[in-house]
Write a protein that holds these residues in place. Structure first.
Motif, short mmCIF file in Angstrom:
data_model
loop_
_atom_site.label_atom_id
_atom_site.label_comp_id
_atom_site.label_asym_id
_atom_site.label_seq_id
_atom_site.Cartn_x
_atom_site.Cartn_y
_atom_site.Cartn_z
N PHE A 201 8.12 -2.97 -9.48
CA PHE A 201 7.07 -3.86 -9.97
C PHE A 201 6.67 -4.80 -8.84
O PHE A 201 7.53 -5.35 -8.15
CB PHE A 201 7.57 -4.66 -11.17
CG PHE A 201 6.58 -5.66 -11.68
CD1 PHE A 201 5.53 -5.26 -12.48
CD2 PHE A 201 6.71 -7.00 -11.35
CE1 PHE A 201 4.61 -6.19 -12.94
CE2 PHE A 201 5.80 -7.93 -11.80
CZ PHE A 201 4.74 -7.53 -12.61
N THR A 202 5.37 -4.97 -8.63
CA THR A 202 4.90 -5.86 -7.57
C THR A 202 4.08 -6.99 -8.17
O THR A 202 3.37 -6.82 -9.14
CB THR A 202 4.03 -5.12 -6.54
OG1 THR A 202 2.90 -4.56 -7.20
CG2 THR A 202 4.81 -4.01 -5.86
N LEU A 203 4.20 -8.16 -7.55
CA LEU A 203 3.42 -9.32 -7.91
C LEU A 203 2.82 -9.86 -6.62
O LEU A 203 3.56 -10.19 -5.69
CB LEU A 203 4.29 -10.38 -8.59
CG LEU A 203 3.58 -11.63 -9.09
CD1 LEU A 203 2.60 -11.28 -10.20
CD2 LEU A 203 4.61 -12.64 -9.61
N PHE A 204 1.49 -9.89 -6.56
CA PHE A 204 0.78 -10.28 -5.34
C PHE A 204 1.23 -9.40 -4.16
O PHE A 204 1.49 -9.89 -3.06
CB PHE A 204 0.95 -11.76 -5.01
CG PHE A 204 0.30 -12.66 -6.01
CD1 PHE A 204 -1.07 -12.79 -6.07
CD2 PHE A 204 1.08 -13.36 -6.93
CE1 PHE A 204 -1.66 -13.62 -7.01
CE2 PHE A 204 0.50 -14.18 -7.87
CZ PHE A 204 -0.88 -14.30 -7.91
N PHE A 205 1.35 -8.08 -4.42
CA PHE A 205 1.70 -7.06 -3.43
C PHE A 205 3.11 -7.21 -2.86
O PHE A 205 3.43 -6.61 -1.85
CB PHE A 205 0.66 -7.03 -2.29
CG PHE A 205 -0.74 -6.87 -2.79
CD1 PHE A 205 -1.18 -5.65 -3.27
CD2 PHE A 205 -1.60 -7.95 -2.82
CE1 PHE A 205 -2.46 -5.49 -3.74
CE2 PHE A 205 -2.90 -7.81 -3.29
CZ PHE A 205 -3.33 -6.57 -3.76
N VAL A 206 3.95 -7.99 -3.50
CA VAL A 206 5.34 -8.16 -3.08
C VAL A 206 6.23 -7.42 -4.09
O VAL A 206 6.22 -7.76 -5.28
CB VAL A 206 5.74 -9.65 -3.02
CG1 VAL A 206 7.22 -9.79 -2.66
CG2 VAL A 206 4.86 -10.40 -2.05
N PRO A 207 6.98 -6.40 -3.64
CA PRO A 207 7.87 -5.70 -4.57
C PRO A 207 8.99 -6.61 -5.04
O PRO A 207 9.69 -7.21 -4.24
CB PRO A 207 8.42 -4.52 -3.75
CG PRO A 207 8.11 -4.82 -2.34
CD PRO A 207 7.03 -5.84 -2.30
N ILE B 291 -3.99 -13.28 -11.42
CA ILE B 291 -2.67 -12.75 -11.06
C ILE B 291 -2.83 -11.26 -10.73
O ILE B 291 -3.38 -10.50 -11.52
CB ILE B 291 -1.68 -12.93 -12.22
CG1 ILE B 291 -1.49 -14.43 -12.49
CG2 ILE B 291 -0.37 -12.25 -11.90
CD1 ILE B 291 -0.59 -14.72 -13.66
N VAL B 292 -2.35 -10.88 -9.57
CA VAL B 292 -2.42 -9.49 -9.13
C VAL B 292 -1.03 -8.88 -9.26
O VAL B 292 -0.09 -9.36 -8.64
CB VAL B 292 -2.92 -9.39 -7.67
CG1 VAL B 292 -2.99 -7.95 -7.24
CG2 VAL B 292 -4.26 -10.07 -7.51
N PHE B 293 -0.91 -7.82 -10.09
CA PHE B 293 0.37 -7.16 -10.25
C PHE B 293 0.15 -5.66 -10.31
O PHE B 293 -0.96 -5.18 -10.48
CB PHE B 293 1.10 -7.65 -11.51
CG PHE B 293 0.40 -7.32 -12.79
CD1 PHE B 293 0.71 -6.17 -13.48
CD2 PHE B 293 -0.57 -8.17 -13.30
CE1 PHE B 293 0.07 -5.86 -14.66
CE2 PHE B 293 -1.22 -7.88 -14.48
CZ PHE B 293 -0.90 -6.72 -15.16
N GLY B 294 1.23 -4.92 -10.13
CA GLY B 294 1.15 -3.46 -10.16
C GLY B 294 2.49 -2.84 -9.86
O GLY B 294 3.53 -3.45 -10.08
N THR B 295 2.46 -1.62 -9.34
CA THR B 295 3.68 -0.90 -8.99
C THR B 295 3.53 -0.27 -7.61
O THR B 295 2.42 -0.05 -7.13
CB THR B 295 4.00 0.22 -10.00
OG1 THR B 295 2.93 1.17 -9.99
CG2 THR B 295 4.19 -0.33 -11.39
#
Length: 103
Positions: A38-44, A2-6
């Motif tokens: 917050f982003t999940l799979f590069f989607v905000p 799972i790729v997540f970030g901001t």
């Protein structure tokens, strides 16, 4: 996996003439809104932080303001333009003069 970030977004809400608290000069100040999402799979997906600030264009000093103060400053900027908002109702880079025409 799972790729997540901001991801951060910066919005310029208005340009105001204020007296700077840092340098004391009456100068243009930009009113900005900074939103972190917050982003999940590069989607905000959703915003989890929103901050407002003014920045002096003379000395570069930045001052944090509350949401209520930012809304009040923005309404002052809009009322100063005759209620038109934005760039006085004109697209960016357009002048109010008609184009030059050859005689």
């Amino acid at each position: 996996m799972i790729v997540f970030g901001t991801k951060g977004y910066l919005y310029q809400l208005a340009i105001l003439t204020l007296v700077c608290a840092q340098c004391g000069n009456p100068a243009a100040h930009t009113l900005r809104k900074r939103v972190t999402k917050f982003t999940l799979f590069f989607v905000p997906l959703f915003p989890f932080s929103t901050k407002y600030a003014t920045q002096c264009t003379f000395c570069g000093a930045e001052q944090q303001v509350t949401k209520e103060q930012a809304e009040q400053l923005r309404s002052q900027a809009d009322s100063g333009r005759g209620g038109q908002g934005g760039q006085g109702g004109l697209p960016y880079g357009r002048s109010q003069q008609p184009p030059y025409q050859r005689p």
